[in-house]
Motif scaffolding. Sequence first.
Motif, PDB file in Angstrom:
ATOM      1  N   ALA A   1       0.643  -1.266   0.113  1.00  0.00           N
ATOM      2  CA  ALA A   1       0.114   0.104   0.134  1.00  0.00           C
ATOM      3  C   ALA A   1       0.922   1.287   0.087  1.00  0.00           C
ATOM      4  O   ALA A   1       0.511   1.931  -0.769  1.00  0.00           O
ATOM      5  N   SER A   2       1.874   1.220   0.887  1.00  0.00           N
ATOM      6  CA  SER A   2       2.718   2.512   0.849  1.00  0.00           C
ATOM      7  C   SER A   2       3.413   2.806  -0.320  1.00  0.00           C
ATOM      8  O   SER A   2       3.811   3.627  -0.903  1.00  0.00           O
ATOM      9  N   ALA A   3       3.945   1.468  -1.031  1.00  0.00           N
ATOM     10  CA  ALA A   3       4.833   1.730  -2.193  1.00  0.00           C
ATOM     11  C   ALA A   3       3.777   2.090  -3.219  1.00  0.00           C
ATOM     12  O   ALA A   3       4.311   3.141  -4.163  1.00  0.00           O
ATOM     13  N   ALA A   4       2.720   1.547  -3.417  1.00  0.00           N
ATOM     14  CA  ALA A   4       1.723   1.811  -4.553  1.00  0.00           C
ATOM     15  C   ALA A   4       1.440   3.371  -4.356  1.00  0.00           C
ATOM     16  O   ALA A   4       1.224   4.367  -5.322  1.00  0.00           O
ATOM     17  N   ALA A   5       1.064   3.979  -3.206  1.00  0.00           N
ATOM     18  CA  ALA A   5       0.620   5.193  -2.863  1.00  0.00           C
ATOM     19  C   ALA A   5       1.633   6.041  -3.001  1.00  0.00           C
ATOM     20  O   ALA A   5       1.260   7.229  -3.673  1.00  0.00           O
ATOM     21  N   PHE A   6       2.835   5.781  -2.711  1.00  0.00           N
ATOM     22  CA  PHE A   6       4.248   6.819  -3.023  1.00  0.00           C
ATOM     23  C   PHE A   6       4.031   6.991  -4.451  1.00  0.00           C
ATOM     24  O   PHE A   6       4.138   8.077  -5.114  1.00  0.00           O
ATOM     25  N   ALA A   7       4.216   5.918  -5.282  1.00  0.00           N
ATOM     26  CA  ALA A   7       4.444   5.709  -6.541  1.00  0.00           C
ATOM     27  C   ALA A   7       3.248   6.509  -7.505  1.00  0.00           C
ATOM     28  O   ALA A   7       3.616   7.221  -8.425  1.00  0.00           O
ATOM     29  N   ALA A   8       2.017   6.253  -6.966  1.00  0.00           N
ATOM     30  CA  ALA A   8       0.855   6.776  -7.701  1.00  0.00           C
ATOM     31  C   ALA A   8       1.004   8.372  -7.384  1.00  0.00           C
ATOM     32  O   ALA A   8       0.625   9.258  -8.327  1.00  0.00           O
ATOM     33  N   GLY A   9       1.133   8.661  -6.212  1.00  0.00           N
ATOM     34  CA  GLY A   9       1.325  10.028  -5.736  1.00  0.00           C
ATOM     35  C   GLY A   9       2.098  11.071  -6.691  1.00  0.00           C
ATOM     36  O   GLY A   9       2.105  12.181  -7.216  1.00  0.00           O
ATOM     37  N   VAL A  10       3.438  10.196  -6.763  1.00  0.00           N
ATOM     38  CA  VAL A  10       4.495  10.865  -7.791  1.00  0.00           C
ATOM     39  C   VAL A  10       3.917  10.972  -9.153  1.00  0.00           C
ATOM     40  O   VAL A  10       4.237  11.929  -9.940  1.00  0.00           O
ATOM     41  N   ALA A  11       3.361  10.079  -9.598  1.00  0.00           N
ATOM     42  CA  ALA A  11       2.973   9.969 -11.140  1.00  0.00           C
ATOM     43  C   ALA A  11       1.817  10.875 -11.265  1.00  0.00           C
ATOM     44  O   ALA A  11       2.033  11.610 -12.648  1.00  0.00           O
ATOM     45  N   LEU A  12       1.054  11.175 -10.383  1.00  0.00           N
ATOM     46  CA  LEU A  12      -0.096  12.124 -10.683  1.00  0.00           C
ATOM     47  C   LEU A  12       0.481  13.507 -10.948  1.00  0.00           C
ATOM     48  O   LEU A  12       0.016  14.360 -11.592  1.00  0.00           O
ATOM     49  N   GLU A  13       1.389  13.874 -10.246  1.00  0.00           N
ATOM     50  CA  GLU A  13       2.251  15.100 -10.101  1.00  0.00           C
ATOM     51  C   GLU A  13       3.230  15.176 -11.473  1.00  0.00           C
ATOM     52  O   GLU A  13       3.172  16.080 -12.088  1.00  0.00           O
ATOM     53  N   SER A  14       3.915  14.072 -11.785  1.00  0.00           N
ATOM     54  CA  SER A  14       4.941  14.090 -12.859  1.00  0.00           C
ATOM     55  C   SER A  14       5.029  12.716 -13.405  1.00  0.00           C
ATOM     56  O   SER A  14       5.471  11.824 -12.619  1.00  0.00           O
ATOM     57  N   ARG A  15       4.526  12.488 -14.553  1.00  0.00           N
ATOM     58  CA  ARG A  15       4.634  11.135 -15.200  1.00  0.00           C
ATOM     59  C   ARG A  15       5.941  10.533 -15.403  1.00  0.00           C
ATOM     60  O   ARG A  15       6.141   9.475 -15.077  1.00  0.00           O
ATOM     61  N   PRO A  16       6.919  11.475 -15.724  1.00  0.00           N
ATOM     62  CA  PRO A  16       8.417  10.790 -16.100  1.00  0.00           C
ATOM     63  C   PRO A  16       8.926  10.259 -14.713  1.00  0.00           C
ATOM     64  O   PRO A  16       9.466   9.428 -14.708  1.00  0.00           O
ATOM     65  N   LEU A  17       8.711  11.143 -13.571  1.00  0.00           N
ATOM     66  CA  LEU A  17       9.159  10.627 -12.247  1.00  0.00           C
ATOM     67  C   LEU A  17       8.303   9.632 -11.965  1.00  0.00           C
ATOM     68  O   LEU A  17       9.013   8.598 -11.134  1.00  0.00           O
ATOM     69  N   GLY A  18       7.090   9.619 -11.978  1.00  0.00           N
ATOM     70  CA  GLY A  18       6.538   8.427 -11.723  1.00  0.00           C
ATOM     71  C   GLY A  18       6.925   7.088 -12.588  1.00  0.00           C
ATOM     72  O   GLY A  18       6.698   6.063 -11.969  1.00  0.00           O
ATOM     73  N   ALA A  19       7.390   7.250 -13.776  1.00  0.00           N
ATOM     74  CA  ALA A  19       7.821   6.098 -14.518  1.00  0.00           C
ATOM     75  C   ALA A  19       9.186   5.313 -13.940  1.00  0.00           C
ATOM     76  O   ALA A  19       9.572   4.184 -13.939  1.00  0.00           O
ATOM     77  N   VAL A  20       9.862   6.538 -13.106  1.00  0.00           N
ATOM     78  CA  VAL A  20      11.136   5.998 -12.640  1.00  0.00           C
ATOM     79  C   VAL A  20      11.170   5.315 -11.216  1.00  0.00           C
ATOM     80  O   VAL A  20      11.613   4.375 -10.980  1.00  0.00           O
ATOM     81  N   VAL A  21       9.791   5.614 -10.384  1.00  0.00           N
ATOM     82  CA  VAL A  21       9.376   5.236  -9.039  1.00  0.00           C
ATOM     83  C   VAL A  21       8.800   3.922  -9.316  1.00  0.00           C
ATOM     84  O   VAL A  21       8.954   2.972  -8.415  1.00  0.00           O
TER      85      VAL A  21
END
Length: 496
Positions: free
Chosen positions: A128-148
């Motif tokens: 849950a923590s991993a998905a929440a952090f990755a999704a939160g980052v991706a919602l703000e920046s897709r390139p950074l979300g693709a890295v995380v």
Amino acid sequence: MTADVDLTVPESGHALRDRMLAVDCRLFDSVATRHWPGADHLLPRLSRSANHGVLWFATATALAATRSPKARRAAARGVASLALASATINTLGKRSVRRPRPLLDAVPMIRQLKRQPITTSFPSGHSASAAAFAAGVALESRPLGAVVAPVAAAVALSRVYTGVHYPSDVLVGAALGVGAAYAVRGVVPTRDQLPSPGRPHVDAPALPDGRGLVLVANKEAGTPEAVRALNAALPHAEIVECEAADLRAEFEKAASRAEVLGVCGGDGTVNAAAEVALRHGLPLAVLPGGTLNHFAHDVGVEDVGELSRALQEGDAVRVDVGHFSSGTVEGLFLNTCSLGVYPELVHERERWSRRIGGWPAGVLAALRVLRADRHPLSTEFRGSERPLWLLFAGNGTYHRMGLAPGRRFDLADGRLDVRVVHGGRKPAARLLAAAVAGPLTRSPVHAAVRVGRLHVDGISPGTLLAYDGEVTTVEGELTLKKLPEALTVYRPLPSR
């Protein structure tokens, strides 16, 4: 005549649950018995690194250290999403379904964690923590979300690979984490949810290689990387770096030979450049270089790439400029102008910022100003005497969406956004109440109006006035007004 009759007995809820559990166990055994090269050492370490969110907090710190506004927003959104997901899992998820952990018989010892979790298995908090952090980052920046995202997926997989969770625990945990990220976005919208800028577009000189641009950079802003990046994108631009004390003189020199006046620095530096650009009739190019960069971000420029693209294409907008006058004292403001507690806070912050840094100085200044024994400002406003803790005037209407700080979507609306905090015994309580009230037009401690002009009388001598982070003194009468669409500023078109 015959008819087909369905004689199938519906599967009971218990039978369906047993079948799903059997599938879950088979998937668990399949992962537990499968060997992936290098995974026996990597995945257990990755799983441990995510304990208590350490991996994600470290990632957020790294993103924030880049000094990119988008990366910092992505980091903050990721951490907020993680916090919500973790709180939901620990308060509701773990207590509602008390599922035992899988048996470790099929899991090789080399993969097993040294310390086995003692909480229930469903759902997976790590996932849950991993998905929440990755999704939160991706919602703000897709390139950074693709890295995380691959790292987050590996953490989720590691929970099954090390034998501490069933696959369904991980899937449900990940789904809850993604849901938490979207819930945070519902409270604090991302930039792509904000309204499109409603500013009037105007054609400005296109500078494909930067020829004609003279940019003055404040050395104290500490952004040599940004200046070098702009020079690389626009090789024929002229860059002048100088100390803060020499900025106004350098702006005047630059204006005499520039087709476009550029500035790199914080809001105070941009204010000085705008005054020169306005007087010489030059378009302004703003490269963010301060701590907050309110004007640059509100006008739509966050980094070198956006500014260089706007300069190369000749894309710009017309913006309003605020003007204040009090006796012989006058000036311009692009963001805000204020009387009362805030100017004192700015003055106090400047005293400490060079010794302890900007953010610590701001916190210390707020504590000192709000805790001090003081009286509200006495003024005459619309014909009656009024004690005030704060009078704030914004150049354009500030909007607040959810719990997000105020932003302007239109810098050419012809309005001053005036907020007043009435006088009382304790400024801290009243200022907090006004901040919580936000855009409310009326409250017992707070008032807000949108006007094109404002006149205040009866200001005591030596009263501090803050404008775009700078401070001066005023007395007697104070007049605030707008200069509609007075300044041309480069910014990329939203469609490009």
